[in-house]
Design an enzyme around this catalytic site. Structure first.
Site, PDB file in Angstrom:
ATOM      1  N   VAL A  82     -28.171 -22.243  -2.197  1.00 50.90           N
ATOM      2  CA  VAL A  82     -29.312 -23.042  -2.040  1.00 50.90           C
ATOM      3  C   VAL A  82     -28.382 -24.513  -1.716  1.00 50.90           C
ATOM      4  O   VAL A  82     -27.610 -24.902  -1.976  1.00 50.90           O
ATOM      5  CB  VAL A  82     -29.806 -23.809  -3.428  1.00 50.90           C
ATOM      6  N   LYS A  83     -29.332 -24.737  -0.355  1.00 52.30           N
ATOM      7  CA  LYS A  83     -28.613 -25.903   0.307  1.00 52.30           C
ATOM      8  C   LYS A  83     -29.465 -27.564  -0.325  1.00 52.30           C
ATOM      9  O   LYS A  83     -31.022 -27.035  -0.459  1.00 52.30           O
ATOM     10  CB  LYS A  83     -28.674 -25.807   1.892  1.00 52.30           C
ATOM     11  N   ILE A  84     -28.922 -27.927  -0.643  1.00 50.14           N
ATOM     12  CA  ILE A  84     -28.945 -29.332  -1.759  1.00 50.14           C
ATOM     13  C   ILE A  84     -28.165 -30.605  -0.607  1.00 50.14           C
ATOM     14  O   ILE A  84     -26.797 -30.560  -0.776  1.00 50.14           O
ATOM     15  CB  ILE A  84     -28.815 -29.651  -3.167  1.00 50.14           C
TER      16      ILE A  84
END
Ligand code: E4P
Length: 226
Positions: A82-84
């Site tokens: 997951v990219k945040i």
């Protein structure tokens, strides 16, 4: 240093994967939009092709929404990361989902201070953007060097992913400075292998081989075919 492609193009991913050196993919909303394909089928296909981490970006700056998006992205495939984005609300989401064991790539990192926050929030990966810093007259490689040094001193487990790479020298210097991962567009990936002396040398060897065939006698069968 692991080599990743920064793309959502299936053709580019398949070609790089064929070379046997591709260890993962990073994507972002801009790269996904460029493909003009359905989001879920596209990212599922990417995850199925690549034997390594595939970063898929969230699209919100609300902590609760980010947490929900992180849960859903994490379910897309075993290798989904997951990219945040590195904002205060983003960090709160990174802390929450990292504590649940979800792998997070904290993106849009432009300073050592931000990189410390990413590691302290439990990020699996931090992504300093070298090229975008160079674009505004700041030394992107210097940022990478600072982060690698600080992470080594502090013993952080967070992997350092050199992102926004524009040319092969960025990749070579990232390896020298100790980055764990370098992600790059396909054009830069191709640039790693190309050398005019390799092309000229190979052409000469093949010509010389062909010219010598009348004298070489019996050849292994696979060498007769060429
Ligand atoms: C990394 O994860 C980003 O997708 C990427 O490297 C951004 O690169 P750009 O500055 O070339 O858009």
């Amino acid at each position: 240093m692991k080599l990743f492609l920064d793309t959502a193009s299936l053709d580019e991913i398949r070609e790089a994967n064929r070379w046997g050196v591709l260890r993962g993919i990073t994507s972002n909303p801009t790269l996904i939009a460029k493909e003009e394909k359905g989001f879920l089928p596209l990212v599922k296909e990417i995850c199925s092709i690549v034997d390594g981490d595939v970063s898929i970006e969230t699209a919100s700056d609300d902590t609760e929404t980010l947490i929900r998006q992180a849960h859903e992205i994490d379910q897309i495939a075993d290798n989904a990361v997951v990219k945040i984005a590195l904002t205060p609300n983003g960090l709160a989401a990174v802390r929450a989902v990292s504590d649940e064991g979800i792998k997070v790539n904290v993106t849009l990192c432009f300073s050592p201070a931000q990189a410390i926050l990413a590691a302290e929030a439990g990020a699996y990966i931090v992504s300093p953007f070298l090229g975008r810093l160079d674009d505004v007259g700041t030394d992107g490689l210097r940022l990478l060097s600072d982060i690698c040094e600080i992470y080594a001193i502090q013993g952080y487990d967070t992997q350092v992913l050199a992102a926004s790479l524009r040319h092969p020298i960025h990749v070579v210097e990232s390896a020298r400075l100790g980055a764990d991962i370098a992600t790059m567009p396909f054009k830069v990936f191709e640039g790693l292998v190309k050398h005019p002396l390799t092309d000229a040398g190979f052409k000469r060897f093949i010509n010389d081989w062909e010219g010598a065939k009348p004298y070489l006698g019996e050849l292994p069968s696979s060498m007769q075919e060429e």
